[in-house]
Write a protein that holds these residues in place. Structure first.
Motif, PDB file in Angstrom:
ATOM      1  N   GLN A 594      -0.321   0.336  13.876  1.00 52.35           N
ATOM      2  CA  GLN A 594      -0.037  -0.867  13.094  1.00 52.35           C
ATOM      3  C   GLN A 594       0.548  -1.992  13.936  1.00 52.35           C
ATOM      4  OE1 GLN A 594      -1.082  -1.488  10.151  1.00 52.35           O
ATOM      5  NE2 GLN A 594      -1.963   0.565  10.026  1.00 52.35           N
ATOM      6  N   GLY A 595       0.952  -1.687  15.168  1.00 57.37           N
ATOM      7  CA  GLY A 595       1.622  -2.699  16.000  1.00 57.37           C
ATOM      8  C   GLY A 595       0.786  -3.974  16.068  1.00 57.37           C
ATOM      9  N   GLN A 596       1.469  -5.102  16.046  1.00 56.61           N
ATOM     10  CA  GLN A 596       0.742  -6.368  15.977  1.00 56.61           C
ATOM     11  C   GLN A 596      -0.063  -6.618  17.246  1.00 56.61           C
ATOM     12  OE1 GLN A 596       3.188  -9.837  15.414  1.00 56.61           O
ATOM     13  NE2 GLN A 596       1.336 -11.073  15.219  1.00 56.61           N
ATOM     14  N   GLU A 597       0.555  -6.298  18.381  1.00 53.71           N
ATOM     15  CA  GLU A 597      -0.136  -6.546  19.636  1.00 53.71           C
ATOM     16  C   GLU A 597      -1.379  -5.671  19.749  1.00 53.71           C
ATOM     17  OE1 GLU A 597       0.056  -5.477  24.018  1.00 53.71           O
ATOM     18  OE2 GLU A 597       2.091  -6.146  23.509  1.00 53.71           O
ATOM     19  N   THR A 598      -1.223  -4.420  19.284  1.00 50.27           N
ATOM     20  CA  THR A 598      -2.347  -3.495  19.320  1.00 50.27           C
ATOM     21  C   THR A 598      -3.497  -3.997  18.452  1.00 50.27           C
ATOM     22  OG1 THR A 598      -0.749  -1.732  19.540  1.00 50.27           O
ATOM     23  CG2 THR A 598      -2.984  -1.087  18.989  1.00 50.27           C
TER      24      THR A 598
END
Ligand code: ADP
Ligand code: MG
Length: 691
Positions: A594-598
């Motif tokens: 869920q990480g934004q950068e990912t």
């Protein structure tokens, strides 16, 4: 007491053994390390305003007196409040601190403090939540531009600010500027002492810019000098002599016509090879752009001249595949192709070595086994490395050194990693570059989608549909390969094997599922790969061993499990295994991260098929170190410079480095000793890669 650059950080007040060992994790051991630990950003705390005039959209400092005793309240488990009222000449303001009850003692009634926070207005009341504050008579963190340092657990920003401030005055005097005054003047650079002091505690943004410019220049300059020295003088050397033959004869043996871009790259290489000087050329082309036939053309020309070519590739699979495609091509011109890998049987190996030494083999394709002792050539004239980012500069040089020729063999490097211009400038500073920016005709863009775990059944359905239409599918898992350090979260081999078994037994019992990974023996890998190639397998479960080069045009779907584990450029390489034939091809990225950068990284891949664009994006997101996998690549990490944005300074630093080395190639002059020392330190860690 006076601090010295070499003092251990433990000699500072407030830093005991525990904090010292935490600082050591950041690489900070001495006062000097602390000075070179540059802030990652800044907070502007210069503005001071009376309560009623404070802007409400950004934090400022408010000078006020604590007017009431601090009141603590326990709201519920995990939530404590401290409230206190403060006043300035005209107004009162209520401060609220969450979960910081230890502050109570510091908020002594009658004390004048500076509070840094955003003033809120509620009706006629003024409020501030969780301000940073300190007594006016001992101001250190307010009324200034505050540096924000990269931190680690147990080390607060305040601690670092305090420590750096304490040593600054003593230590800055001891800093010797490694750059000579003439260079500073010529490039209008600030002195080292000023730059370091200012980058920690800038009086203004303008001064910070001046300081940063100096430090960025210095960093890129040392990098350029170091790389240039490692690569050697850079002067043109005479190459193995080579006569021109019309490539039309070679092209006639191909089952297709070269694209314009291939034609151009080939002509550029032929011009180099026949110029008298040694060729040093990089062919850059996105996956599937058709670099191999261009490389083969060069091998063909060398063989016409009675010279051998060595093609070094990073994996056995790739070596085997190249042999398969190149053998029939060159056979039409009566030229022989051989294979050399580490897993060959002794008898085969002996035969190949003797054919190499006698000159019976014109083109030898192999892994780094080519570098081993006992490999000697009859007349090695051209060294080609494929997927260069996997090899250090040193390995290329080692292969070149195998040549017994009086003149230097030619070098051709092929890279499928489209390298952003800025990086290419540094890494391939010594190479001419040809770009193949056109794909063979009839290729369509690969459609890429990102799905979560919940769409797995549909994904399996799509896999089945591809197979029913007569196509083949790759399923790639992140897994530890022999040569890699285990990345956190990577599946181990057991897990990959189990995944393959589950697919075969539970999901696709009626399909033919194969498995390939780095721990298989060379022969086993070859068997699996050729079965897939021949269409005897429908699905191939694989680790990243298939990342580079493998070519099965009938494969139209690439599924990548745990896609978040891969870098953007690596995903692009993996995806490049499909879309090699005429049919529409697809790539499904499976990820629940869920990480934004990912998400941003994975979406970038869905949005474009352009490898250069992806490489730029990757550089922005992950920095140059990660870009190649810094370990293989050996570029030292950068502290201040950003290769994605500091392009102008990079050019300037590189030119300055070239001028310097022209002037004094050995850096023998006394005024250059600082530069010499610093570049050597910089590359200490990466010596293996570059030597
Ligand atoms: P890469 O640049 O990724 O190494 P390859 O050299 O493996 O690409 O080529 C990819 C595929 O495209 C191969 O199957 C090759 O035979 C084919 N190919 C190369 N050039 C052309 C061309 N001009 N026309 C059609 N197909 C080509
Ligand atoms: Mg290739």
């Amino acid at each position: 007491m006076t601090y010295h650059l070499t003092d251990p950080v433990q000699s500072l007040p407030g830093i005991g053994p525990v904090r010292a060992s935490r600082l050591e994790k950041l690489g900070i051991v001495t006062a000097q390390d602390l000075l070179l630990w540059y802030p990652r950003s800044y907070e502007d705390r210069r503005e001071v305003a009376p309560i009623r005039e404070a802007p409400q959209d950004r934090p400022v400092c408010v000078r006020a007196m604590v007017a009431t005793p601090a009141r603590a309240a326990h709201i519920r488990k995990g939530l404590d409040l401290v409230k206190v009222n403060v006043v300035d000449d005209q107004d009162a303001m209520e401060l609220t601190f969450f979960n910081q009850s230890y502050l109570r003692t510091a908020l002594v009634q009658g004390k004048v403090c500076l509070f840094f926070g955003t003033v809120e207005r509620k009706g006629s009341r003024f409020l501030m939540t969780n301000p940073a504050f300190e007594p006016e008579e001992n101001q250190r963190f307010t009324r200034c531009i505050l540096p924000i340092y990269p931190l680690t657990a147990g080390i607060s920003n305040q601690l670092l600010v305090g420590a750096v401030r304490r040593i600054m005055e003593d230590c800055i005097q001891q800093i010797e500027d490694p750059l000579p005054p003439s260079l500073l003047r010529e490039h209008q650079l600030a002195q080292a002492g000023y730059a370091i002091q200012t980058v920690h505690f800038p009086p203004s943004w303008e001064e910070l810019e001046v300081a940063r410019r100096r430090l960025i220049f210095e960093e890129l300059f040392f990098l350029s000098v170091g790389l240039a020295r490692l690569k050697g003088s850079g002067q043109k050397q005479q190459g193995v002599p080579c006569r021109y033959y019309d490539p039309a004869e070679y092209c006639a043996t191909l089952p297709f016509a070269l694209t314009g871009a291939q034609q151009r790259a080939m002509e550029e290489a032929f011009r180099d090879l026949t110029s008298g000087s040694a060729m040093n050329r990089l062919i850059q082309g996105d996956v599937g752009s058709g670099k191999t036939v261009v490389a083969a053309a060069c091998a063909w020309l060398m063989a016409k001249n009675g010279h051998q070519t060595a093609l070094m590739v990073p994996t056995e699979i790739l070596a085997e595949q190249h042999v398969q495609t190149l053998t029939p091509l060159l056979a039409k011109s009566g030229q022989r192709v051989g294979l050399l890998t580490g897993s060959m049987r002794a008898k085969e190996r002996r035969q190949v070595l003797s054919d190499l030494a006698s000159g019976a083999i014109d083109l030898i394709v192999g892994t780094h086994a080519l570098l081993s002792e006992g490999v000697s050539f009859h007349r090695l004239g051209l060294v080609i490395t494929d997927e260069q980012h996997r090899f250090g500069v040193g390995q290329r040089a080692a292969l070149v050194a195998k040549s017994q020729e009086a003149r230097r063999p030619h070098v051709l490097v092929m890279s499928a990693t489209p390298i952003p211009r800025t990086l290419a400038l540094i890494v391939y500073g010594d190479l001419e570059i040809s770009v193949i920016d056109q794909r063979p005709p009839g290729r369509q863009d690969i459609q890429t989608i990102l799905i979560g775990e919940n769409k797995r059944p549909q994904m399996y359905g799509f896999v089945r549909k591809q197979v029913q239409e007569g196509h083949q599918v790759y399923l790639v898992c992140p897994a530890v390969e022999e040569s890699e350090e285990p990345a956190p979260g990577a599946m181990d081999l057991k897990a990959v094997t189990a995944y393959a078994r589950e697919l075969q037994e539970k999901v696709f019992p009626d399909l033919r599922v194969g498995l390939i990974h780095g721990k298989l023996k060379g022969k086993e890998k070859e068997a699996v790969m050729s079965a897939f190639s021949a269409g005897e397998l429908d699905l191939l479960v694989a680790t990243t061993v298939i990342e580079v080069g493998v070519d099965v045009p009938n494969a139209t779907l690439m599924v990548i499990e745990n896609a978040e584990r891969f870098g953007l450029s690596q995903l692009h390489q993996l995806r490049g295994r499909v879309g090699r034939g005429d049919s529409q091809s697809y790539c499904i990225l499976v990820s629940s991260a869920q990480g934004q950068e990912t998400r941003q990284r994975l979406k970038a891949l869905c949005a474009t098929n352009d490898g250069f664009q992806i490489a730029e994006e990757d550089l922005k997101l992950r920095g140059p170190g990660d870009f190649f996998g810094s370990r293989q690549h050996g570029l030292p990490p950068l502290r201040v410079a950003d290769l994605a944005t500091d392009v102008q300074l990079l050019y300037e630093a590189r030119d300055a480095a070239q001028a310097l080395l022209q002037d004094d190639p050995e850096l023998a002059r006394p005024e250059y000793q600082g530069i010499r020392r610093r570049t050597e330190e910089l590359f200490e860690a990466s010596r293996d890669t570059f030597n």
